[in-house]
Design an enzyme around this catalytic site. Structure first.
Site, short mmCIF file in Angstrom:
data_model
loop_
_atom_site.label_atom_id
_atom_site.label_comp_id
_atom_site.label_asym_id
_atom_site.label_seq_id
_atom_site.Cartn_x
_atom_site.Cartn_y
_atom_site.Cartn_z
N LYS A 272 4.20 12.31 -2.72
CA LYS A 272 4.88 11.27 -2.55
C LYS A 272 5.89 11.72 -1.35
O LYS A 272 6.77 12.89 -1.68
CB LYS A 272 5.65 10.60 -3.76
CG LYS A 272 6.34 9.47 -3.42
CD LYS A 272 7.21 8.77 -4.70
CE LYS A 272 7.90 7.67 -4.32
NZ LYS A 272 8.53 7.16 -5.84
N ARG B 103 -1.70 -0.90 -9.85
CA ARG B 103 -0.51 -1.75 -10.17
C ARG B 103 -0.97 -3.16 -10.03
O ARG B 103 -2.20 -3.48 -9.58
CB ARG B 103 0.45 -1.62 -9.00
CG ARG B 103 0.93 -0.08 -8.51
CD ARG B 103 1.01 0.02 -7.10
NE ARG B 103 1.03 1.67 -6.91
CZ ARG B 103 2.24 2.16 -6.97
NH1 ARG B 103 3.21 1.45 -6.83
NH2 ARG B 103 2.36 3.19 -6.73
N ASP C 147 7.59 4.18 -10.40
CA ASP C 147 8.31 4.12 -9.39
C ASP C 147 10.01 4.08 -9.51
O ASP C 147 10.57 2.90 -9.75
CB ASP C 147 8.00 2.94 -8.46
CG ASP C 147 6.77 3.13 -7.49
OD1 ASP C 147 6.04 4.18 -7.57
OD2 ASP C 147 6.37 2.28 -6.64
N ARG D 262 3.48 13.66 -7.94
CA ARG D 262 3.64 12.56 -9.14
C ARG D 262 2.33 12.57 -9.73
O ARG D 262 1.14 12.72 -9.37
CB ARG D 262 4.01 11.25 -8.68
CG ARG D 262 3.88 10.20 -9.68
CD ARG D 262 4.75 8.97 -9.41
NE ARG D 262 4.20 8.20 -8.38
CZ ARG D 262 4.64 7.10 -7.50
NH1 ARG D 262 5.78 6.77 -8.30
NH2 ARG D 262 4.03 6.54 -6.87
N ASP E 107 4.43 -4.70 -7.40
CA ASP E 107 3.76 -3.36 -6.93
C ASP E 107 4.49 -2.14 -7.66
O ASP E 107 3.80 -0.87 -7.48
CB ASP E 107 4.15 -3.26 -5.37
CG ASP E 107 5.56 -3.29 -4.80
OD1 ASP E 107 6.05 -4.44 -5.37
OD2 ASP E 107 6.00 -2.57 -4.56
N ASN E 108 5.51 -2.38 -8.54
CA ASN E 108 6.07 -1.12 -8.97
C ASN E 108 5.66 -1.40 -10.96
O ASN E 108 6.47 -0.91 -11.61
CB ASN E 108 7.44 -1.13 -9.07
CG ASN E 108 7.87 -0.73 -7.73
OD1 ASN E 108 7.04 -0.21 -6.85
ND2 ASN E 108 9.13 -1.08 -6.97
N GLY F 181 0.83 -1.21 -0.06
CA GLY F 181 0.01 -0.01 -0.27
C GLY F 181 0.76 1.29 0.03
O GLY F 181 2.07 1.17 0.06
N GLY G 248 2.56 3.69 1.54
CA GLY G 248 2.97 4.02 2.82
C GLY G 248 3.69 5.41 2.90
O GLY G 248 3.99 5.84 3.92
N ARG G 249 3.96 5.99 1.82
CA ARG G 249 4.46 7.31 1.88
C ARG G 249 3.71 8.20 0.83
O ARG G 249 4.66 9.14 0.42
CB ARG G 249 5.68 7.31 2.24
CG ARG G 249 6.64 6.66 0.86
CD ARG G 249 7.88 6.92 0.81
NE ARG G 249 8.50 6.32 -0.51
CZ ARG G 249 9.67 6.36 -0.67
NH1 ARG G 249 10.46 7.55 -0.44
NH2 ARG G 249 10.28 5.81 -1.92
P1 AMP Z 1 8.96 1.48 -2.92
O1 AMP Z 1 10.28 0.90 -2.76
O2 AMP Z 1 9.12 3.01 -3.04
O3 AMP Z 1 8.31 1.01 -4.24
O4 AMP Z 1 8.15 1.02 -1.84
C1 AMP Z 1 7.70 -0.36 -1.34
C2 AMP Z 1 6.84 -0.26 -0.26
O5 AMP Z 1 7.30 0.44 0.82
C3 AMP Z 1 5.45 0.53 -0.50
O6 AMP Z 1 4.52 0.04 0.07
C4 AMP Z 1 5.89 1.98 -0.06
O7 AMP Z 1 4.94 2.63 0.22
C5 AMP Z 1 6.63 1.55 1.34
N1 AMP Z 1 7.53 2.69 1.80
C6 AMP Z 1 8.74 2.82 0.89
N2 AMP Z 1 9.37 3.93 1.81
C7 AMP Z 1 8.55 4.16 2.72
C8 AMP Z 1 8.74 5.14 3.79
N3 AMP Z 1 9.80 5.98 4.08
N4 AMP Z 1 7.50 5.18 4.83
C9 AMP Z 1 6.56 4.53 4.58
N5 AMP Z 1 6.53 3.52 3.73
C10 AMP Z 1 7.49 3.41 2.59
MG MG Z 2 6.58 0.95 -5.13
#
Ligand code: AMP
Ligand code: MG
Length: 491
Positions: free
Chosen positions: A111, A181, A260, A174, A250-251, A88, A90-91
């Site tokens: 983001k 996804r 992503d 973004r 997820d990407n 989901g 997360g940020r």
């Molecule tokens: P990503 O590597 O950016 O594709 O993120 C993979 C997962 O980790 C996704 O669910 C993001 O929302 C979560 N995520 C990445 N960085 C953070 C962060 N700093 N805080 C909270 N969730 C994160």
């Molecule tokens: Mg991602």
């Protein structure tokens, strides 16, 4: 003055289990670093309004604009082959959707805008470096003509984020045709929520594949269409030397946009085994593996759709396999057509794939720069002088053997040298977002609060196919000491 966003939200109207309603967390002292003014206009937004202090507060998540319905989207995903049933946003927070001046629905997402129910142990924030990287690379991809999410704005938050060290915090705005996804489908498949999968599939068809509405077997058609777009997308990545770096499900966007940008990078010297990401120890997402991984991700997507295909599981699987079989040919056709264009060929010949492959092999053994080799081949097609290409090869033996074959092949077509050079220059860029340039931009921003290098780099990359003599240095590969061998997610 109030900043007006003409929101028309559709995802937030889906059932409650598709997302969590959550507002961005206000930040201390937002400062707008960059607004993408042409993109703002395309979205029907007023760039002057967005450049006011109130605009910066919105783009930093400090103020929620009227009409927004902020949500964090739910999704799951396979990360490096391991299934995680709940990831989901997360940020990231989806503020809402607008219909742009071309009638296309676009997501506006912040983001780095603070924690959400999906943050797990993360802080919900983004550091300035990765925000600048995503801004630069996504806009460069767009200028290169490759389907991608876009970057509307970058702001610094006035707060620090803590990674290995304290870093300036930032928020990226973004823009995507959607943030849905493969992992979004997997989220519901993991919960055996077939009604939700159907709802989501209908939403995706209406939004991204409206031509499929009313088809007799719409979900089969959806699978085929997503496969076709992914095959075309990954072929474009290979054309241009792009390595995504984290092709997790997820990407992988079902719209066929690149999404992503984490530890992504462009290759300098050609080598199909190139890996940049510090977390990709096994080379799963190496340059030449990308088509195979795309198919793997699409197979996960097909699995989610099986319950919509038929109650007869064996039949459903057979149908899915039939669709997945089309990937190899779709990819190969797109990839070979791309290589022909790169070589300046106007027609397709039986031996062209072998001709292209022989050049790639000569480049690998000669450690030739991928982008410059093709760009200078365009010049060579125009003026007949192979020397500037040859000097790119540390060991030119393979190139020397190859070049007469290429000349013979060109001679079979009637195009003039000028026509050939123009066609090649329209497909082989002079400028790509080279890693050492991105790193230099990021360190100037972090260490000296100096964004002039960032501005200059995005100016150059806005016209990648045009020779820009004042910026000729940007076409150069890194010196040995400038080479960047690893990139980091920066999460
Ligand atoms: P990503 O590597 O950016 O594709 O993120 C993979 C997962 O980790 C996704 O669910 C993001 O929302 C979560 N995520 C990445 N960085 C953070 C962060 N700093 N805080 C909270 N969730 C994160
Ligand atoms: Mg991602």
């Amino acid at each position: 003055m109030t900043v007006h966003f003409p929101f028309q939200n559709s995802y937030a109207a889906l059932p409650d289990n598709f997302f969590a309603r959550v507002a961005p967390t206000p930040v201390a002292a937002p400062r707008l670093i960059k607004l993408n003014r042409p993109l703002a206009v395309e979205l029907g937004l007023d760039p002057d309004q967005l450049e006011t202090p109130e605009g910066a507060e919105i783009l930093a998540g400090k103020t929620v604009p009227a009409g927004a319905d902020p949500i964090a989207m739910a999704y799951a995903g396979h990360q490096f082959g391991q299934f995680v049933p709940q990831l989901g946003d997360g940020r990231a927070i989806l503020l809402g959707e607008v219909v742009d001046i071309n009638g296309v629905r676009r997501d506006i997402q912040l983001k780095g805008s603070g924690p959400t129910p999906f943050s797990r142990r993360g802080d919900g924030r983004a550091a300035l470096g990765p925000v600048l990287r995503e801004y630069i690379v996504s806009e460069a991809m767009h200028a290169l003509g490759i389907p991608t999410t876009r970057s509307l704005a970058a702001v610094v938050t006035g707060e620090q984020v803590f990674r290995e060290t304290a870093l300036p915090g930032a928020v990226l705005t973004r823009i995507a045709t959607s943030h849905i996804r493969v992992g979004t489908f997997q989220y519901f498949a993991a919960r055996r929520d077939i009604e939700a999968i159907r709802r989501l599939a209908d939403h995706v068809i209406a939004r991204h594949y409206p031509e499929l509405t009313g088809r007799e077997r719409p979900y089969h058609a959806l699978l085929e269409a997503v496969i076709a777009r992914q095959a075309a997308l990954v072929a474009r990545w290979l054309d241009i030397g792009f390595i995504h770096g984290v092709m997790n499900t997820d990407n992988t966007s079902v719209s066929g946009e690149t999404i992503d940008y984490g530890p992504c990078a462009f290759m300098d010297a050609y080598n199909p085994a190139t890996v940049f990401s510090s977390i990709d120890e096994m080379g799963r997402y190496a340059f030449a593996n990308q088509p195979r991984i795309a198919l793997w991700n699409l197979t996960r997507f097909a699995e989610c759709l099986l319950p919509l295909f038929s109650d007869d599981q064996a039949q459903a699987i057979k149908d899915a396999e039939g669709a997945l079989d089309s990937f190899a040919e779709a990819f190969s056709n797109a990839y070979q057509a791309g290589l022909r264009r790169k070589l300046g060929l106007f027609t397709a010949g039986e031996d062209d794939p072998a001709l292209a492959q022989a050049l790639l092999e000569a480049m690998t053994s000669g450690q030739a720069d991928f982008t410059l080799t093709f760009r200078r081949l365009g010049e060579a097609a125009g003026d007949g002088n192979d020397a500037p290409v040859r000097t790119l090869f540390q060991d030119p033996a393979g190139f020397d053997e190859w070049v007469p074959r290429w000349r013979q092949r060109l001679a079979l077509e009637p195009q003039t040298p000028d026509q050939r050079r123009s066609a090649m220059h329209a497909t082989n860029p002079a400028y790509i977002p080279r890693n050492h340039r991105i790193e230099a931009v990021i360190s100037a921003a972090i260490q000296n609060d100096d964004f002039a290098p960032f501005e200059e780099l995005i100016t150059v990359l806005a016209h990648p196919y045009r020779d820009q003599p004042v910026y000729a240095a940007y076409a150069e590969p890194p010196q040995p000491e400038e080479r960047v061998l690893q990139t980091f997610c920066g999460t």
